[in-house]
Design a protein around this motif. Structure first.
Motif, PDB file in Angstrom:
ATOM      1  N   ASP A  71      34.882   8.409  13.106  1.00 34.19           N
ATOM      2  CA  ASP A  71      35.987   7.862  12.317  1.00 34.19           C
ATOM      3  C   ASP A  71      35.484   7.283  11.002  1.00 34.19           C
ATOM      4  OD1 ASP A  71      37.671   8.607  14.342  1.00 34.19           O
ATOM      5  OD2 ASP A  71      37.663   6.626  15.322  1.00 34.19           O
ATOM      6  N   ARG A  72      34.278   6.700  10.997  1.00 32.52           N
ATOM      7  CA  ARG A  72      33.754   6.062   9.790  1.00 32.52           C
ATOM      8  C   ARG A  72      33.091   7.059   8.841  1.00 32.52           C
ATOM      9  NH1 ARG A  72      30.715   0.773  12.433  1.00 32.52           N
ATOM     10  NH2 ARG A  72      32.629  -0.330  13.118  1.00 32.52           N
ATOM     11  N   LEU A  73      32.678   8.228   9.312  1.00 30.96           N
ATOM     12  CA  LEU A  73      31.911   9.171   8.495  1.00 30.96           C
ATOM     13  C   LEU A  73      32.672   9.649   7.267  1.00 30.96           C
ATOM     14  CD1 LEU A  73      29.358  10.823   8.098  1.00 30.96           C
ATOM     15  CD2 LEU A  73      30.339  12.587   9.604  1.00 30.96           C
TER      16      LEU A  73
ATOM     17  N   LEU B 164      31.222   9.129   3.446  1.00 31.17           N
ATOM     18  CA  LEU B 164      30.907  10.255   2.566  1.00 31.17           C
ATOM     19  C   LEU B 164      31.659  10.139   1.247  1.00 31.17           C
ATOM     20  CD1 LEU B 164      30.882  13.238   5.107  1.00 31.17           C
ATOM     21  CD2 LEU B 164      28.920  12.190   3.959  1.00 31.17           C
ATOM     22  N   ARG B 165      32.911   9.715   1.289  1.00 33.52           N
ATOM     23  CA  ARG B 165      33.671   9.568   0.047  1.00 33.52           C
ATOM     24  C   ARG B 165      33.072   8.474  -0.832  1.00 33.52           C
ATOM     25  NH1 ARG B 165      37.979  10.469   3.699  1.00 33.52           N
ATOM     26  NH2 ARG B 165      38.271   8.217   3.947  1.00 33.52           N
TER      27      ARG B 165
ATOM     28  N   GLN C  85      29.774   7.046  -5.660  1.00 35.81           N
ATOM     29  CA  GLN C  85      28.602   6.405  -6.284  1.00 35.81           C
ATOM     30  C   GLN C  85      27.750   7.430  -7.034  1.00 35.81           C
ATOM     31  OE1 GLN C  85      26.544   4.404  -3.122  1.00 35.81           O
ATOM     32  NE2 GLN C  85      28.134   2.820  -2.848  1.00 35.81           N
ATOM     33  N   ALA C  86      27.565   8.599  -6.444  1.00 41.18           N
ATOM     34  CA  ALA C  86      26.765   9.633  -7.103  1.00 41.18           C
ATOM     35  C   ALA C  86      27.446  10.122  -8.367  1.00 41.18           C
ATOM     36  CB  ALA C  86      26.530  10.798  -6.135  1.00 41.18           C
TER      37      ALA C  86
END
Length: 205
Positions: free
Chosen positions: A20-22, A26-27, A32-33
Motif C-alpha cells: 500500500d505504501r509503495l 515511488l511518486r 524529488q528526482a
C-alpha cells in the motif's frame, strides 16, 4: 502446533502494508528526482559547457607551456651529465693507465728474471762446493798425498789383511800407473792364464 495460516498472518499483513505504501513512495522519489534534474538543467546550458571547456583548454595550454621548458631543462641536464661522463671516458686516461700497467708488468718480469738468475747462480755455486767436497773425499785425493790403492786380480780394492792373503796384488798410484807386487804371508798365486810371476819381483807387506 499453530496452523500455517496463523504463522503466515503476520508477514502477510506487513507485505500488504508495504504494498500500500509503495506507490506513494515511488511518486515522492520521482518528484524529488524531477526537481533535482530541473535544477541541473538550469546549470547545464551550452554557455556553461563552453565556459567549462574553455577553462579546461586554458589549463591544458598552461600545462603544455610548463612542460616544454621542463623537458628542455631536463634534456639540458642530461646532456651535461653525458658530457661529464664522456670526458672521463676519453682514451688518454685509459692509455696512461695501460702504459703504467705495462711498465709494472715489465718491472715485475725483470724482478722475476733477476730472482731466477740469482737462484741459478746460487745453485751452481752450491753444486760446485759440493763437487769440491766430493773431490776432497775421493780416493784420488788420498793417492795425491802419497798413498797407494791395492787391488786384487779382479780389480777389487783390498784392505791390509786381504792384501796379505791375496799374495799377488796390483798397486795403483796417484798418476794412475800400476805396479804388480807379491805380498808376504802366503804363497804367491799365479795370475789367470797360468803365467808365473817374474822371479825378480819384490815382496810387499
Amino acid at each position: 502446533m499453530p496452523r500455517p495460516d496463523a504463522v503466515l498472518a503476520g508477514p502477510r499483513q506487513r507485505l500488504d502494508l508495504a504494498s500500500d505504501r509503495l506507490p506513494a513512495a515511488l511518486r515522492a522519489r520521482t518528484a524529488q528526482a524531477r526537481v533535482a534534474l530541473s535544477r541541473l538543467e538550469g546549470r547545464v546550458t551550452p554557455a556553461a559547457l563552453s565556459t567549462r571547456l574553455l577553462e579546461q583548454r586554458r589549463r591544458l595550454d598552461q600545462a603544455a607551456m610548463r612542460l616544454g621548458p621542463g623537458l628542455r631543462n631536463r634534456l639540458a641536464t642530461r646532456d651535461r651529465d653525458l658530457a661529464r661522463v664522456a670526458a672521463r671516458l676519453r682514451p688518454d686516461p685509459i692509455a696512461r693507465q695501460t702504459h703504467r700497467g705495462r711498465d709494472g708488468v715489465g718491472r715485475a718480469f725483470e724482478r722475476l728474471l733477476k730472482g731466477a738468475d740469482d737462484r741459478h747462480r746460487a745453485e751452481r755455486a752450491r753444486v760446485a762446493a759440493l763437487g769440491r767436497i766430493l773431490q776432497t773425499l775421493s780416493f784420488e785425493r788420498t793417492l795425491d798425498r802419497g798413498f797407494v790403492l791395492v787391488r786384487d786380480a779382479e780389480g777389487a780394492i783390498l784392505g791390509h789383511d786381504e792384501a796379505r792373503a791375496a799374495g799377488r796384488v796390483t798397486l795403483e798410484f796417484a798418476d794412475h800407473k800400476t805396479l804388480d807386487a807379491v805380498t808376504e804371508g802366503s804363497a804367491a798365486k799365479p795370475r789367470k792364464g797360468g803365467k808365473p810371476a817374474p822371479p825378480e819381483q819384490g815382496t810387499l807387506l
